[in-house]
Design a protein around this motif. Structure first.
Motif, PDB file in Angstrom:
ATOM      1  N   LEU A 194       0.810  -1.211   0.000  1.00 42.09           N
ATOM      2  CA  LEU A 194       0.000   0.000   0.000  1.00 42.09           C
ATOM      3  C   LEU A 194       0.850   1.271   0.000  1.00 42.09           C
ATOM      4  CD1 LEU A 194      -2.795   1.229   0.035  1.00 42.09           C
ATOM      5  CD2 LEU A 194      -2.843   0.945   2.523  1.00 42.09           C
ATOM      6  N   GLU A 195       1.882   1.328   0.821  1.00 42.80           N
ATOM      7  CA  GLU A 195       2.718   2.529   0.895  1.00 42.80           C
ATOM      8  C   GLU A 195       3.367   2.840  -0.448  1.00 42.80           C
ATOM      9  OE1 GLU A 195       6.830   3.770   3.166  1.00 42.80           O
ATOM     10  OE2 GLU A 195       5.338   2.626   4.289  1.00 42.80           O
ATOM     11  N   LYS A 196       3.890   1.825  -1.116  1.00 43.39           N
ATOM     12  CA  LYS A 196       4.522   2.040  -2.419  1.00 43.39           C
ATOM     13  C   LYS A 196       3.492   2.420  -3.468  1.00 43.39           C
ATOM     14  CE  LYS A 196       7.420  -0.064  -5.981  1.00 43.39           C
ATOM     15  NZ  LYS A 196       8.128  -1.288  -6.438  1.00 43.39           N
ATOM     16  N   ALA A 197       2.309   1.798  -3.414  1.00 42.85           N
ATOM     17  CA  ALA A 197       1.256   2.122  -4.379  1.00 42.85           C
ATOM     18  C   ALA A 197       0.867   3.587  -4.290  1.00 42.85           C
ATOM     19  CB  ALA A 197       0.037   1.225  -4.138  1.00 42.85           C
ATOM     20  N   VAL A 198       0.744   4.097  -3.055  1.00 45.83           N
ATOM     21  CA  VAL A 198       0.396   5.509  -2.873  1.00 45.83           C
ATOM     22  C   VAL A 198       1.523   6.402  -3.379  1.00 45.83           C
ATOM     23  CG1 VAL A 198      -0.079   7.312  -1.165  1.00 45.83           C
ATOM     24  CG2 VAL A 198      -1.169   5.062  -0.944  1.00 45.83           C
ATOM     25  N   ALA A 199       2.755   6.058  -3.061  1.00 48.40           N
ATOM     26  CA  ALA A 199       3.893   6.872  -3.488  1.00 48.40           C
ATOM     27  C   ALA A 199       3.978   6.949  -5.011  1.00 48.40           C
ATOM     28  CB  ALA A 199       5.187   6.298  -2.906  1.00 48.40           C
ATOM     29  N   GLU A 200       3.808   5.816  -5.679  1.00 46.65           N
ATOM     30  CA  GLU A 200       3.882   5.797  -7.142  1.00 46.65           C
ATOM     31  C   GLU A 200       2.704   6.555  -7.756  1.00 46.65           C
ATOM     32  OE1 GLU A 200       6.268   4.599  -9.220  1.00 46.65           O
ATOM     33  OE2 GLU A 200       7.441   4.344  -7.387  1.00 46.65           O
ATOM     34  N   ALA A 201       1.533   6.425  -7.153  1.00 47.69           N
ATOM     35  CA  ALA A 201       0.356   7.134  -7.664  1.00 47.69           C
ATOM     36  C   ALA A 201       0.521   8.639  -7.505  1.00 47.69           C
ATOM     37  CB  ALA A 201      -0.900   6.648  -6.934  1.00 47.69           C
ATOM     38  N   ARG A 202       1.064   9.071  -6.389  1.00 46.72           N
ATOM     39  CA  ARG A 202       1.305  10.495  -6.180  1.00 46.72           C
ATOM     40  C   ARG A 202       2.281  11.036  -7.219  1.00 46.72           C
ATOM     41  NH1 ARG A 202       3.708  12.502  -2.667  1.00 46.72           N
ATOM     42  NH2 ARG A 202       2.519  14.378  -2.142  1.00 46.72           N
ATOM     43  N   ARG A 203       3.309  10.269  -7.503  1.00 43.70           N
ATOM     44  CA  ARG A 203       4.285  10.687  -8.508  1.00 43.70           C
ATOM     45  C   ARG A 203       3.614  10.853  -9.866  1.00 43.70           C
ATOM     46  NH1 ARG A 203       7.105   8.471 -12.440  1.00 43.70           N
ATOM     47  NH2 ARG A 203       6.211   6.423 -12.016  1.00 43.70           N
ATOM     48  N   PHE A 204       2.733   9.922 -10.222  1.00 41.30           N
ATOM     49  CA  PHE A 204       2.018   9.994 -11.502  1.00 41.30           C
ATOM     50  C   PHE A 204       1.164  11.257 -11.564  1.00 41.30           C
ATOM     51  CE2 PHE A 204      -1.658   9.170 -14.176  1.00 41.30           C
ATOM     52  CZ  PHE A 204      -1.091   8.649 -15.332  1.00 41.30           C
ATOM     53  N   VAL A 205       0.434  11.540 -10.499  1.00 43.88           N
ATOM     54  CA  VAL A 205      -0.443  12.718 -10.475  1.00 43.88           C
ATOM     55  C   VAL A 205       0.364  14.007 -10.593  1.00 43.88           C
ATOM     56  CG1 VAL A 205      -2.046  14.062  -9.056  1.00 43.88           C
ATOM     57  CG2 VAL A 205      -2.304  11.579  -9.215  1.00 43.88           C
ATOM     58  N   ARG A 206       1.472  14.089  -9.890  1.00 44.17           N
ATOM     59  CA  ARG A 206       2.281  15.305  -9.944  1.00 44.17           C
ATOM     60  C   ARG A 206       2.859  15.530 -11.344  1.00 44.17           C
ATOM     61  NH1 ARG A 206       3.392  17.943  -5.291  1.00 44.17           N
ATOM     62  NH2 ARG A 206       5.429  18.690  -6.011  1.00 44.17           N
ATOM     63  N   HIS A 207       3.272  14.468 -12.006  1.00 40.74           N
ATOM     64  CA  HIS A 207       3.728  14.597 -13.396  1.00 40.74           C
ATOM     65  C   HIS A 207       2.586  15.068 -14.295  1.00 40.74           C
ATOM     66  CE1 HIS A 207       7.847  13.296 -13.236  1.00 40.74           C
ATOM     67  NE2 HIS A 207       7.553  12.141 -12.673  1.00 40.74           N
ATOM     68  N   ALA A 208       1.403  14.486 -14.093  1.00 38.46           N
ATOM     69  CA  ALA A 208       0.249  14.847 -14.919  1.00 38.46           C
ATOM     70  C   ALA A 208      -0.172  16.301 -14.689  1.00 38.46           C
ATOM     71  CB  ALA A 208      -0.922  13.902 -14.630  1.00 38.46           C
ATOM     72  N   LEU A 209      -0.047  16.782 -13.462  1.00 33.26           N
ATOM     73  CA  LEU A 209      -0.342  18.187 -13.175  1.00 33.26           C
ATOM     74  C   LEU A 209       0.613  19.114 -13.935  1.00 33.26           C
ATOM     75  CD1 LEU A 209      -0.986  18.027  -9.324  1.00 33.26           C
ATOM     76  CD2 LEU A 209      -2.595  18.940 -11.012  1.00 33.26           C
ATOM     77  N   ARG A 210       1.877  18.741 -13.952  1.00 28.27           N
ATOM     78  CA  ARG A 210       2.875  19.570 -14.652  1.00 28.27           C
ATOM     79  C   ARG A 210       2.668  19.561 -16.160  1.00 28.27           C
ATOM     80  NH1 ARG A 210       6.492  16.910 -10.844  1.00 28.27           N
ATOM     81  NH2 ARG A 210       7.118  18.384  -9.209  1.00 28.27           N
ATOM     82  N   GLN A 211       2.062  18.494 -16.666  1.00 23.76           N
ATOM     83  CA  GLN A 211       1.884  18.345 -18.106  1.00 23.76           C
ATOM     84  C   GLN A 211       0.470  18.698 -18.568  1.00 23.76           C
ATOM     85  OE1 GLN A 211       4.451  17.693 -20.104  1.00 23.76           O
ATOM     86  NE2 GLN A 211       5.768  17.602 -18.290  1.00 23.76           N
ATOM     87  N   ALA A 212      -0.306  19.359 -17.726  1.00 22.42           N
ATOM     88  CA  ALA A 212      -1.686  19.726 -18.082  1.00 22.42           C
ATOM     89  C   ALA A 212      -1.704  20.521 -19.384  1.00 22.42           C
ATOM     90  CB  ALA A 212      -2.312  20.537 -16.960  1.00 22.42           C
ATOM     91  N   PRO A 213      -2.605  20.186 -20.312  1.00 21.80           N
ATOM     92  CA  PRO A 213      -2.622  20.850 -21.618  1.00 21.80           C
ATOM     93  C   PRO A 213      -3.209  22.252 -21.607  1.00 21.80           C
ATOM     94  CG  PRO A 213      -4.396  19.247 -21.489  1.00 21.80           C
ATOM     95  CD  PRO A 213      -3.573  19.066 -20.244  1.00 21.80           C
ATOM     96  N   GLY A 214      -3.841  22.646 -20.507  1.00 25.15           N
ATOM     97  CA  GLY A 214      -4.391  23.995 -20.432  1.00 25.15           C
ATOM     98  C   GLY A 214      -5.728  24.176 -21.119  1.00 25.15           C
ATOM     99  N   TYR A 215      -6.483  23.102 -21.268  1.00 21.73           N
ATOM    100  CA  TYR A 215      -7.788  23.188 -21.927  1.00 21.73           C
ATOM    101  C   TYR A 215      -8.847  23.770 -20.996  1.00 21.73           C
ATOM    102  CZ  TYR A 215      -5.913  20.024 -25.500  1.00 21.73           C
ATOM    103  OH  TYR A 215      -5.171  19.452 -26.499  1.00 21.73           O
ATOM    104  N   GLY A 216      -9.806  24.473 -21.569  1.00 19.59           N
ATOM    105  CA  GLY A 216     -10.960  24.962 -20.827  1.00 19.59           C
ATOM    106  C   GLY A 216     -10.739  26.306 -20.170  1.00 19.59           C
ATOM    107  N   LEU A 217     -11.849  26.931 -19.807  1.00 16.88           N
ATOM    108  CA  LEU A 217     -11.810  28.254 -19.185  1.00 16.88           C
ATOM    109  C   LEU A 217     -11.810  28.189 -17.664  1.00 16.88           C
ATOM    110  CD1 LEU A 217     -14.387  30.045 -21.535  1.00 16.88           C
ATOM    111  CD2 LEU A 217     -11.872  30.069 -21.683  1.00 16.88           C
ATOM    112  N   GLY A 218     -11.997  26.995 -17.108  1.00 17.11           N
ATOM    113  CA  GLY A 218     -12.023  26.836 -15.660  1.00 17.11           C
ATOM    114  C   GLY A 218     -10.881  25.977 -15.167  1.00 17.11           C
ATOM    115  N   ASN A 219     -11.211  25.010 -14.290  1.00 13.77           N
ATOM    116  CA  ASN A 219     -10.208  24.074 -13.783  1.00 13.77           C
ATOM    117  C   ASN A 219      -9.986  22.985 -14.821  1.00 13.77           C
ATOM    118  OD1 ASN A 219     -12.005  24.810 -11.014  1.00 13.77           O
ATOM    119  ND2 ASN A 219      -9.796  25.057 -10.880  1.00 13.77           N
TER     120      ASN A 219
END
Length: 250
Positions: free
Chosen positions: A216-241
């Motif tokens: 469980l601890e490793k699964a959470v750590a790897e998932a957090r890493r994935f989300v943080r990468h995805a946040l940095r790579q957001a395409p900027g679509y839409g007028l809101g969030n």
């Protein structure tokens, strides 16, 4: 012979704009090497600025989708997201109660845009789902609605208290497990308005990592890493969030 991908069943609502819900689940599971199956609980008309309409599925139809997947293909993990109604929540809990695989429950109550996605009757059924789940992943307001840290700890369940909704330049996520010392991740906030679907993405990523056998601890750590990468790579679509950049993560 190529090994087969782990099977993850995502039970959640559909996001017509593709950033959250089932769409985020499928993208996440696929990018992490899993095989995504779905049981759609509700259809939504939404975009980066809000949820404009919701049509909940009939509980029997949600059950039929779950049964169809489990009876034929099976599952190595399950992710639960938006449920749509108390009756649907009860059907999902009933179907998963004796399922011998990890279950990750994201207790979705409010969308990133602020739209309410679960009424009081539905939230009452969350108690049953939290007992079934391997891990429950509430954000700050969801944790408060579920009784706070003291209430969750008293239930004797494992949960990940997500800190993204708290104020401040740092984000702290806390993994709480009965009988074990808390695991805490503290990292600088990624300053962006493009956070639509972060909770869906995180819970699906955790489920996928659990399905491949991560503790469980490793699964959470790897998932957090994935989300943080995805946040940095957001395409900027839409007028809101706007949505995350799932496809840009390798």
């Amino acid at each position: 012979m190529t090994s087969r991908p782990p099977r993850i069943l995502a039970i959640a609502g559909s996001d017509s704009s593709g950033g959250a819900g089932i769409q985020a689940d499928i993208k996440t599971i696929t990018m992490l090497g899993g095989y995504a199956m779905t049981a759609i609980t509700a259809l939504t008309a939404q975009n980066t600025r809000g949820v404009h309409a919701v049509e909940a599925m009939a509980p029997d139809f949600v059950a039929a989708q779950i049964d169809a997947c489990l009876e034929d293909i099976g599952a190595d993990a399950v992710k639960i997201g938006m449920l749509g109604s108390a009756d649907i929540a009860e059907v999902v809990a009933d179907r998963l109660e004796d399922l011998p695989c990890p279950v990750v429950f994201d207790p979705v109550m409010i969308a990133t845009s602020g739209s309410v996605l679960a009424d009081e009757a539905t939230i009452e059924v969350f108690e049953w789902l939290m007992e079934i789940a391997t891990l429950t992943t509430p954000n700050v307001p969801e944790l408060e609605a579920l009784g706070g840290a003291d209430g969750m700890t008293a239930r004797g369940i494992a949960y990940l208290a997500k800190g993204g909704d708290a104020d401040g330049p740092m984000i702290e996520d806390r993994l709480v497990r009965p009988g074990l010392e808390d695991e805490i991740w503290s990292e600088a906030r990624i300053v962006t308005k493009h956070t639509h679907g972060t909770g869906c993405t995180l819970s699906s990523a955790i489920a996928t990592r659990l399905a491949v056998g991560d503790p469980l601890e490793k699964a959470v750590a790897e998932a957090r890493r994935f989300v943080r990468h995805a946040l940095r790579q957001a395409p900027g679509y839409g007028l809101g969030n706007g949505p995350l950049g799932h496809q840009a993560v390798r």
